[in-house]
Design a protein around this motif. Structure first.
Motif, PDB file in Angstrom:
ATOM      1  N   UNK A  31       0.833  -1.207   0.000  1.00  0.00           N
ATOM      2  CA  UNK A  31       0.000   0.000   0.000  1.00  0.00           C
ATOM      3  C   UNK A  31       0.869   1.260   0.000  1.00  0.00           C
ATOM      4  N   UNK A  32       1.938   1.261   0.797  1.00  0.00           N
ATOM      5  CA  UNK A  32       2.858   2.395   0.796  1.00  0.00           C
ATOM      6  C   UNK A  32       3.502   2.580  -0.567  1.00  0.00           C
ATOM      7  N   UNK A  33       3.914   1.478  -1.165  1.00  0.00           N
ATOM      8  CA  UNK A  33       4.543   1.550  -2.481  1.00  0.00           C
ATOM      9  C   UNK A  33       3.614   2.113  -3.536  1.00  0.00           C
ATOM     10  N   UNK A  34       2.378   1.651  -3.546  1.00  0.00           N
ATOM     11  CA  UNK A  34       1.415   2.142  -4.531  1.00  0.00           C
ATOM     12  C   UNK A  34       1.093   3.621  -4.281  1.00  0.00           C
ATOM     13  N   UNK A  35       0.950   4.005  -3.020  1.00  0.00           N
ATOM     14  CA  UNK A  35       0.674   5.413  -2.706  1.00  0.00           C
ATOM     15  C   UNK A  35       1.833   6.306  -3.132  1.00  0.00           C
ATOM     16  N   UNK A  36       3.063   5.848  -2.930  1.00  0.00           N
ATOM     17  CA  UNK A  36       4.217   6.657  -3.330  1.00  0.00           C
ATOM     18  C   UNK A  36       4.367   6.721  -4.846  1.00  0.00           C
ATOM     19  N   UNK A  37       4.048   5.640  -5.535  1.00  0.00           N
ATOM     20  CA  UNK A  37       4.118   5.656  -6.995  1.00  0.00           C
ATOM     21  C   UNK A  37       3.092   6.630  -7.565  1.00  0.00           C
ATOM     22  N   UNK A  38       1.933   6.713  -6.950  1.00  0.00           N
ATOM     23  CA  UNK A  38       0.895   7.623  -7.432  1.00  0.00           C
ATOM     24  C   UNK A  38       1.183   9.087  -7.108  1.00  0.00           C
ATOM     25  N   UNK A  39       2.098   9.337  -6.182  1.00  0.00           N
ATOM     26  CA  UNK A  39       2.444  10.721  -5.871  1.00  0.00           C
ATOM     27  C   UNK A  39       3.403  11.268  -6.935  1.00  0.00           C
ATOM     28  N   UNK A  40       3.645  12.548  -6.885  1.00  0.00           N
ATOM     29  CA  UNK A  40       4.454  13.195  -7.917  1.00  0.00           C
ATOM     30  C   UNK A  40       5.938  12.843  -7.777  1.00  0.00           C
ATOM     31  N   UNK A  41       6.455  12.849  -6.565  1.00  0.00           N
ATOM     32  CA  UNK A  41       7.886  12.689  -6.357  1.00  0.00           C
ATOM     33  C   UNK A  41       8.309  11.303  -5.882  1.00  0.00           C
ATOM     34  N   UNK A  42       7.359  10.396  -5.704  1.00  0.00           N
ATOM     35  CA  UNK A  42       7.688   9.163  -5.020  1.00  0.00           C
ATOM     36  C   UNK A  42       7.892   7.934  -5.867  1.00  0.00           C
ATOM     37  N   UNK A  43       8.182   8.061  -7.153  1.00  0.00           N
ATOM     38  CA  UNK A  43       8.299   6.879  -8.004  1.00  0.00           C
ATOM     39  C   UNK A  43       9.427   5.960  -7.550  1.00  0.00           C
ATOM     40  N   UNK A  44      10.611   6.500  -7.352  1.00  0.00           N
ATOM     41  CA  UNK A  44      11.745   5.671  -6.934  1.00  0.00           C
ATOM     42  C   UNK A  44      11.513   5.080  -5.541  1.00  0.00           C
ATOM     43  N   UNK A  45      10.939   5.873  -4.645  1.00  0.00           N
ATOM     44  CA  UNK A  45      10.647   5.380  -3.301  1.00  0.00           C
ATOM     45  C   UNK A  45       9.588   4.282  -3.341  1.00  0.00           C
ATOM     46  N   UNK A  46       8.581   4.468  -4.186  1.00  0.00           N
ATOM     47  CA  UNK A  46       7.515   3.481  -4.302  1.00  0.00           C
ATOM     48  C   UNK A  46       8.007   2.154  -4.840  1.00  0.00           C
TER      49      UNK A  46
END
Length: 125
Positions: A31-46
């Motif tokens: 869930x954290x990964x998907x939420x970070x991927x959907x954010x603007x800056x969080x692709x690498x973190x996701x």
């Protein structure tokens, strides 16, 4: 013969792991990964969160190594989400020590706790 026995132990260990809390923790990571991927800056973190989620889903037979090569990212993660996720894993380790059947899971919980606090410097083999 030895390889087959290790594979059987890995399958049984991962099944116990999923029953006794590993499945819920891996869902949190996904869930954290998907939420970070959907954010603007969080692709690498996701993407890194999804990789750790796969590791948390099946930790038996895998080794995690912490290299501390991204200290800024790990420090920011530890302050925001790493410590709560690590505490969940430490509580899981302590509760698994209470039962005879779940005692071997405590080492896996500690391995997951270390990856939860420092996910960007953790490499899984």
């Amino acid at each position: 013969m030895r390889w087959a026995a290790k594979k059987v132990y890995r399958i049984i260990g991962n099944a116990y792991w999923k029953i006794f809390g590993g499945f819920a923790l891996s869902l949190i990571w996904f869930a954290l990964g998907i939420a970070l991927i959907l954010s603007v800056f969080g692709l690498a973190l996701g993407i890194k969160c999804l990789r750790i989620g796969v590791f948390v889903f099946k930790p038996f037979g895998k080794q995690s190594v912490v290299a501390f090569d991204r200290p800024l990212a790990d420090a920011l993660w530890a302050v925001t989400l790493g410590i709560p996720l690590g505490l969940i894993a430490v509580i899981g380790a302590l509760t698994s020590l209470l039962g005879l059947v779940t005692a071997p899971l405590s080492l896996q919980w500690i391995k997951v706790a270390r990856a939860s606090v420092f996910p960007f410097s953790t490499y899984v083999r």
